[in-house]
Design a protein around this motif. Sequence first.
Motif: not given
Length: 473
Positions: A331-338, A346-347, A410-415, A417-424
Amino acid sequence: MGQGPSTSALQQCIQGVANNRANFAAFAGSPLYQIQWVKPYNLDVHVEPAAVVRPETAQDISDIIKCANANGVKVQAKSGGHSYQNYGAGGSDGAVAIDMVNFQKFSMDTKTWYATIGAGNRLGEVDKKMHAQGGRAMAHGVCPGVGLGGHATIGGLGPMSRMWGSALDHIVEVEVVTADGKIQRASATQNEDLFWALRGSASGFGVITEFVVRTHPEPANVVQYEYTIKLGKQADVAPLYSKWQALMADPKLDRRFGSMFIMFPLGAIITGTFYGTQEEFLTTGIPNALPQDGNGHLVINDWLGGLAHDAEKEALYLSGLAMPFVSRSLAFKRQDLLGPEKIKDIFNWVDTQKKGTLLWFIIFDAAGGAIEDVPQNATAFAHRDKVMYYQSYGIGLPVTKTTKDFITGFHDQVVQKAGPGTWGTYPGYVNNALVDQQKQYWDSNLPALEQIKARWDPKDLFHNPGSVRPAKN
């Protein structure tokens, strides 16, 4: 009633509840037990419950819970049975699975427009019944075979959620059987703490038999957009995804519009649903931000036609049929979007990977809107601040290590690239590979849930691998 090879104390107790009723229960070891009774959704996850029971009344459920308590066995309820880790069958061996298939009640109060719905109803049937009794509707997902009981108690997100909120935001009251076997009502004025927990985390707190939900008038018009890209390389799709994401992340995006971006072998699809007329859709300016060449088209529908169209498209990627698959989500917060460059990376990564299957797809789903209006601590559902989800699927007969490595990679790539965040992640996209599942599903609401769990189910009777555990006081 199905029987296993030997009679245990648990089996004797459940047989006593059945009182010679046919098709009431079956037990591990029964002929065709997995196919006819357990009915796993993800065939890559084997679960063997001690018993599967199909009660007919709330009192039946109460008596079954007492049997489980007396024998030290965990309990889980199943409505439609679409858990990615087969949690409706317990999620691990040895539980009592309560199949809610017989709870099909439906009635509509035409003064309040509140609907009372049995927990065994599936979403497609709910839509038809609401339409027939006043042309009413509520927010939910697009798969008609999904059961309301699980869907509405983990969130219940769909294309109309940006306009109306989640399915659980529509619940005003429930009937629930708790761990002590009592049949109770829960609402904003009765058993308030339990009601709070049930709206977002019900699998760990009780067995809901019926819902009372508020409804809306059906939208008279639905406009559906679809654009297909068949380029062969995901790298060529990346710029289009970046534009789509920017549109979905706009806080001013018209709430009547919901959309998905779906990656699949050799291309991608953008789908969109707008609840209004074509003229209103054009007035929003949204079409100007979407591709409009010969690969795109609009379909004009009424409410039920729109639901059928969404269900048809969803079935192309995530069928209601049981199959072996692996899945991940975030799940992405607005500030976590790539950003565009990270999206491109990633693509490009996807193009370089071995997939191990031709049946894979990755869905990005817009959220936000009315979901964000509700405070994060108003219900147990914690992802009010998320504006997008992704969910990936790799299907195989069987699922190979290569496929699992691709989906996980793919999941690891997203995390990364997005960097530190409050993931959920959304608790409907369950994944036993997650570290600290409960924290990812319920975030800041988890401590309160653990305290409520300690009050209502201190022995953790209602249990699956990802459910809330009682606080250790």
